[in-house]
Enzyme design. Structure first.
Site, PDB file in Angstrom:
ATOM      1  N   ASN A 144       1.361   7.470  11.842  1.00 18.56           N
ATOM      2  CA  ASN A 144       0.983   6.132  11.172  1.00 18.56           C
ATOM      3  C   ASN A 144      -0.187   6.564  10.446  1.00 18.56           C
ATOM      4  O   ASN A 144      -1.368   6.631  10.863  1.00 18.56           O
ATOM      5  CB  ASN A 144       0.600   4.956  12.309  1.00 18.56           C
ATOM      6  CG  ASN A 144       0.327   3.830  11.537  1.00 18.56           C
ATOM      7  OD1 ASN A 144      -0.012   3.592  10.478  1.00 18.56           O
ATOM      8  ND2 ASN A 144       0.250   2.708  12.346  1.00 18.56           N
TER       9      ASN A 144
ATOM     10  N   ASP B 167       7.630   0.748  -8.422  1.00 17.25           N
ATOM     11  CA  ASP B 167       8.275   0.217  -9.466  1.00 17.25           C
ATOM     12  C   ASP B 167       8.072  -1.269  -9.622  1.00 17.25           C
ATOM     13  O   ASP B 167       8.457  -2.223 -10.563  1.00 17.25           O
ATOM     14  CB  ASP B 167       9.729   0.211  -8.940  1.00 17.25           C
ATOM     15  CG  ASP B 167      10.088  -0.153  -7.739  1.00 17.25           C
ATOM     16  OD1 ASP B 167       9.265  -0.309  -6.818  1.00 17.25           O
ATOM     17  OD2 ASP B 167      11.316  -0.360  -7.489  1.00 17.25           O
TER      18      ASP B 167
ATOM     19  N   LYS C 131       5.694 -10.603   2.164  1.00 17.19           N
ATOM     20  CA  LYS C 131       4.943 -12.012   2.789  1.00 17.19           C
ATOM     21  C   LYS C 131       3.451 -11.699   2.950  1.00 17.19           C
ATOM     22  O   LYS C 131       3.045 -10.876   3.379  1.00 17.19           O
ATOM     23  CB  LYS C 131       5.578 -12.349   4.095  1.00 17.19           C
ATOM     24  CG  LYS C 131       7.058 -12.514   3.950  1.00 17.19           C
ATOM     25  CD  LYS C 131       7.813 -12.979   5.410  1.00 17.19           C
ATOM     26  CE  LYS C 131       9.254 -13.357   5.398  1.00 17.19           C
ATOM     27  NZ  LYS C 131       9.674 -13.581   6.596  1.00 17.19           N
TER      28      LYS C 131
ATOM     29  N   ASP D  74       1.304  13.672   0.573  1.00 17.62           N
ATOM     30  CA  ASP D  74       2.185  12.570  -0.135  1.00 17.62           C
ATOM     31  C   ASP D  74       2.134  11.779   1.291  1.00 17.62           C
ATOM     32  O   ASP D  74       2.777  12.286   2.240  1.00 17.62           O
ATOM     33  CB  ASP D  74       3.333  13.382  -0.322  1.00 17.62           C
ATOM     34  CG  ASP D  74       4.355  12.071  -1.014  1.00 17.62           C
ATOM     35  OD1 ASP D  74       3.591  11.333  -1.715  1.00 17.62           O
ATOM     36  OD2 ASP D  74       5.351  12.007  -0.986  1.00 17.62           O
TER      37      ASP D  74
ATOM     38  N   ASP E 171       6.082   0.518   0.951  1.00 16.63           N
ATOM     39  CA  ASP E 171       6.716  -0.789   1.467  1.00 16.63           C
ATOM     40  C   ASP E 171       5.708  -2.091   0.917  1.00 16.63           C
ATOM     41  O   ASP E 171       4.710  -1.995   1.374  1.00 16.63           O
ATOM     42  CB  ASP E 171       7.000  -0.949   2.909  1.00 16.63           C
ATOM     43  CG  ASP E 171       7.611  -2.022   3.298  1.00 16.63           C
ATOM     44  OD1 ASP E 171       7.816  -3.035   2.518  1.00 16.63           O
ATOM     45  OD2 ASP E 171       8.143  -1.979   4.435  1.00 16.63           O
TER      46      ASP E 171
END
Length: 210
Positions: free
Chosen positions: A92, A154, A122, A40, A118
Site C-alpha cells: 500500500n 482518462d 464518492k 510506477d 482508482d
C-alpha cells in the site's frame, strides 16, 4: 488480465493493507545499482513497465501494486524474459512509500509515474485516492532535484486533482500549463490503449522537483 482473477477495487484504508512493506535487497534485484530508477505507482499487471524496461536497459524499474495477485503475475512475466532491471512489489503506497524510497540507492530515483489511479468517485471515499498531500511530501523528501513526476488519467478531474496536490507543494513545478500530447514516455498502458481506441482524450502532465 484474463488469466487471473483480480479485484478491480480495494480499500487502501482497510486494516489488511496497513502493514508497511519490507524492502528487498536491491543489490540482488538489480544488476546495475548505479542506474537511474523509475517507480510506477499502481502498476497493475506490469505490462507498461515490462515494455519500458525492455526498451530502456540503462534504467531500473520498480512497480508497486496493492493487489498481490497482480504482483505475482507481473514478476512471473518478468522472469520469463530474464529481466535484471525490473521488479514488482506488493504494498500500500500510502503506508509504505517513505520506507521504500528510503531504502533505494541514494540519488538514483529519477522518475515516478502515477497512471489511471482508482478515482474513488464518492466524496466520502476521497481519502482512498492515491495522491494525498502526505504522499506528495514523501516524494518531495526523496526525489532529487530535477526528478520527474508523470501523471495521467482518462478522467480530467482525476488528473486535475493529482496536479492540484503537487501544485500545493512548493517543491514541484509543472513543465507546461496545458495537458501533454502525445505520451512522452512512448509506451502506453492497457488503459491508455483502450481509451484512445474509443477516441477519448488522455490528460497528462509532468512535474519537476525543484
Amino acid at each position: 488480465m484474463s488469466r487471473i482473477k483480480v479485484r478491480q477495487h480495494v480499500n487502501p484504508l482497510s486494516i489488511i493493507y496497513q502493514q508497511s512493506l519490507i524492502p528487498p535487497d536491491w543489490s540482488v534485484i538489480y544488476a546495475n545499482l548505479s542506474a537511474p530508477i523509475h517507480i510506477d505507482i499502481g502498476c497493475a499487471g506490469g505490462r507498461f513497465l515490462l515494455q519500458l524496461a525492455e526498451k530502456n536497459r540503462e534504467w531500473n524499474y520498480l512497480g508497486i501494486e496493492i493487489r498481490e495477485s497482480l504482483v505475482v503475475y507481473a514478476n512471473q512475466k518478468r522472469d520469463e524474459v530474464s529481466s535484471n532491471n525490473l521488479h514488482y512489489v506488493f504494498g500500500n503506497i500510502n503506508t509504505s512509500l517513505a520506507t521504500l524510497l528510503a531504502s533505494l540507492p541514494p540519488g538514483k530515483l529519477q522518475r515516478i509515474s502515477i497512471q489511471y489511479p482508482d478515482p474513488c468517485f464518492k466524496t466520502r471515499h476521497a481519502k482512498r485516492r492515491v495522491v494525498q498531500p502526505e504522499l506528495v511530501n514523501d516524494i518531495a523528501r526523496y526525489l532529487p532535484t530535477g526528478g520527474e513526476i508523470f501523471l495521467q488519467s482518462d478522467l480530467e478531474w482525476v488528473a486535475q486533482e493529482m496536479c492540484d496536490r503537487f501544485s500545493e507543494n512548493p517543491a514541484f513545478c509543472r513543465t507546461q500549463t496545458d495537458w501533454l500530447e502525445p505520451n512522452p514516455l512512448g509506451i502506453p498502458t492497457e488503459r491508455e490503449i483502450a481509451t484512445l481506441n474509443k477516441g477519448l482524450p488522455v490528460h497528462r502532465a509532468i512535474w519537476i522537483r525543484d
